[in-house]
Design an enzyme around this catalytic site. Structure first.
Site, PDB file in Angstrom:
ATOM      1  N   ARG A  80       0.813  -1.213   0.000  1.00 14.74           N
ATOM      2  CA  ARG A  80       0.000   0.000   0.000  1.00 14.74           C
ATOM      3  C   ARG A  80       0.846   1.262   0.000  1.00 14.74           C
ATOM      4  NH1 ARG A  80      -2.217  -3.979   2.989  1.00 14.74           N
ATOM      5  NH2 ARG A  80      -4.400  -4.476   2.517  1.00 14.74           N
ATOM      6  N   HIS A 105      -0.801  -2.542  -4.587  1.00 14.73           N
ATOM      7  CA  HIS A 105      -0.244  -3.500  -5.550  1.00 14.73           C
ATOM      8  C   HIS A 105      -0.224  -2.981  -6.988  1.00 14.73           C
ATOM      9  CE1 HIS A 105       0.285  -6.368  -2.478  1.00 14.73           C
ATOM     10  NE2 HIS A 105      -0.891  -6.946  -2.494  1.00 14.73           N
ATOM     11  N   HIS A 179       3.201 -12.821  -5.577  1.00 12.92           N
ATOM     12  CA  HIS A 179       2.126 -12.915  -4.587  1.00 12.92           C
ATOM     13  C   HIS A 179       1.521 -14.323  -4.541  1.00 12.92           C
ATOM     14  CE1 HIS A 179      -1.255 -11.507  -2.147  1.00 12.92           C
ATOM     15  NE2 HIS A 179      -0.670 -10.313  -2.069  1.00 12.92           N
ATOM     16  N   SER A 180       2.359 -15.344  -4.581  1.00 13.45           N
ATOM     17  CA  SER A 180       1.848 -16.713  -4.486  1.00 13.45           C
ATOM     18  C   SER A 180       1.361 -17.016  -3.069  1.00 13.45           C
ATOM     19  CB  SER A 180       2.936 -17.722  -4.868  1.00 13.45           C
ATOM     20  OG  SER A 180       3.173 -17.707  -6.261  1.00 13.45           O
ATOM     21  N   TYR A 181       0.270 -17.784  -3.014  1.00 12.73           N
ATOM     22  CA  TYR A 181      -0.273 -18.296  -1.754  1.00 12.73           C
ATOM     23  C   TYR A 181       0.128 -19.775  -1.669  1.00 12.73           C
ATOM     24  CZ  TYR A 181      -3.664 -14.354  -1.587  1.00 12.73           C
ATOM     25  OH  TYR A 181      -4.275 -13.125  -1.558  1.00 12.73           O
ATOM     26  N   ASP A 252      -0.650 -10.113   8.535  1.00  6.22           N
ATOM     27  CA  ASP A 252      -0.586  -9.383   7.269  1.00  6.22           C
ATOM     28  C   ASP A 252       0.505  -8.337   7.445  1.00  6.22           C
ATOM     29  OD1 ASP A 252      -1.024  -8.423   4.759  1.00  6.22           O
ATOM     30  OD2 ASP A 252      -3.062  -7.713   5.104  1.00  6.22           O
ATOM     31  N   GLU A 313       5.845 -12.610   0.804  1.00  6.64           N
ATOM     32  CA  GLU A 313       6.133 -11.608  -0.222  1.00  6.64           C
ATOM     33  C   GLU A 313       7.447 -10.894   0.099  1.00  6.64           C
ATOM     34  OE1 GLU A 313       2.478  -9.143  -0.686  1.00  6.64           O
ATOM     35  OE2 GLU A 313       1.637 -10.665   0.658  1.00  6.64           O
TER      36      GLU A 313
END
Length: 348
Positions: A80, A105, A179-181, A252, A313
């Site tokens: 952000r 992003h 940004h892989s989960y 987060d 990340e």
């Protein structure tokens, strides 16, 4: 070692292709030229069973209809930017506001929402896909014509390296990440609450209600943010700590790494036996435990839900442009940028 290319879907401005990189041990990484999006990573568990360990969709519509940034490269700036504006060399730039008055992003059409040019290379011990994109001056509000290359390389050591290379014809901002989960259970059989995360990090950044950093570095000692000896994600998700509750029940948060290229991030799932070691030259890692994940589009047959994946990340610290005590993301004119993050897949 081989690379396979196949059509994945169509957009008004072109066809989207999927590229599958496979090594001699059967480890496979599939990615799209749309957003450099990693759709699947297939690795074995301790019994040799190969399964997917990332969140994604079977079709292009899933990526177009949802905004979770599954597997994508995000930028020009990951995270952000407060108030969606910044001042650089005495000039104020206004960015697209795409989250509660802030810029997230890369904006409405960031790097995750464009088709990249592609080159592939196959060698005896590694295969790679090199994605290239030129972000024009003024795109999403950023100055400078920025050329960016993102290269995914899979080798026979079961390592996936992501290399970023950028250069701009004017001073600009650049802070990119993937940004892989991840979910090491395999094929999303379980959530990630019993995954164990180890971080070489003594400090994290406190967040405000809008999830922007306050600017304060907080010590992890004695808190659910102390991952130095390993900690289960569950402990943060169930914590009454104000910062865990602020994030929606979990994490987060940006963590400041105190080591680089030295097994500084390790994720394990005891039940499957899978382990992933992450090494980077970035200053930090944002750990996101998908606390806000919702929706109706199935993720490989599984409905979205809280704590289904974990993002690691690797990047510069969020909103650094508004905090002089954070390392800068300013990319000076004609000065090359490069960064590498490596994921090593194994079993314990």
């Amino acid at each position: 070692m081989n690379i396979r290319k196949e059509e994945f879907g169509k957009l008004e401005d072109g066809t989207v292709f999927a590229y599958s990189l496979e090594n001699d041990h059967g480890v496979k990484v599939t990615c799209l030229d749309y957003g450099c999006t990693i759709t699947k990573i297939i690795t074995p568990d301790r019994n040799g069973k190969f399964e997917n360990i990332v969140l994604g969709y079977d079709n292009l519509e899933g990526y177009l209809n949802n905004s979770a940034y599954f597997g994508s490269v995000v930028g020009r700036v990951a995270g952000r930017i407060g108030g969606a504006e910044f001042t650089l060399n005495g000039k104020t730039y206004s960015l697209e506001k795409n989250e509660n008055g802030n810029h997230l992003h890369g904006g409405l059409k960031g790097f995750d929402k464009v088709i990249w040019d592609v080159e592939t290379e196959e060698k005896a011990d590694e295969v790679s896909v090199k994605f290239s994109y030129v972000s024009r001056d003024g795109e999403e509000g950023y100055p400078g014509n920025l050329k960016l290359n993102v290269t995914y390389t899979l080798n026979n050591n079961n390592e996936l390296a992501i290399q970023y290379e950028g250069i701009s014809d004017a001073a600009t901002l650049l802070n990119v990440t993937n940004h892989s989960y991840f979910n090491l259970s395999g094929d999303l059989k379980r959530n990630i609450l019993n995954h164990e995360l180890t971080l070489k990090s003594d400090q994290y950044l406190e967040l405000q209600e809008n999830l922007l950093p306050t600017g304060e570095y907080a010590d992890v000692e004695g808190t659910p943010f102390d991952f130095r000896q390993g900690r289960f994600i569950r402990t943060g998700a169930e914590s009454e700590h104000s910062q865990n509750k602020l994030a929606g029940g979990g994490y987060d948060h940006p963590f400041v790494l105190n080591a680089n290229r030295n097994e500084e991030i390790i994720l394990k799932d005891e039940e499957s036996g899978r382990q992933m070691v992450v090494e980077t030259d970035e200053v930090g890692v944002v750990v996101y435990t998908s606390n806000q994940l919702t929706g109706e589009d199935a993720i490989y047959g599984v409905l979205p839900r809280k704590h289904l994946g974990i993002c690691l990340e690797t990047q510069g610290l969020p909103d650094a442009v508004h905090h002089a005590n954070f390392p800068s993301w300013v990319l000076e004119k004609d000065k090359p940028f490069t960064s590498v993050t490596t994921f090593k897949f194994g079993v314990v």
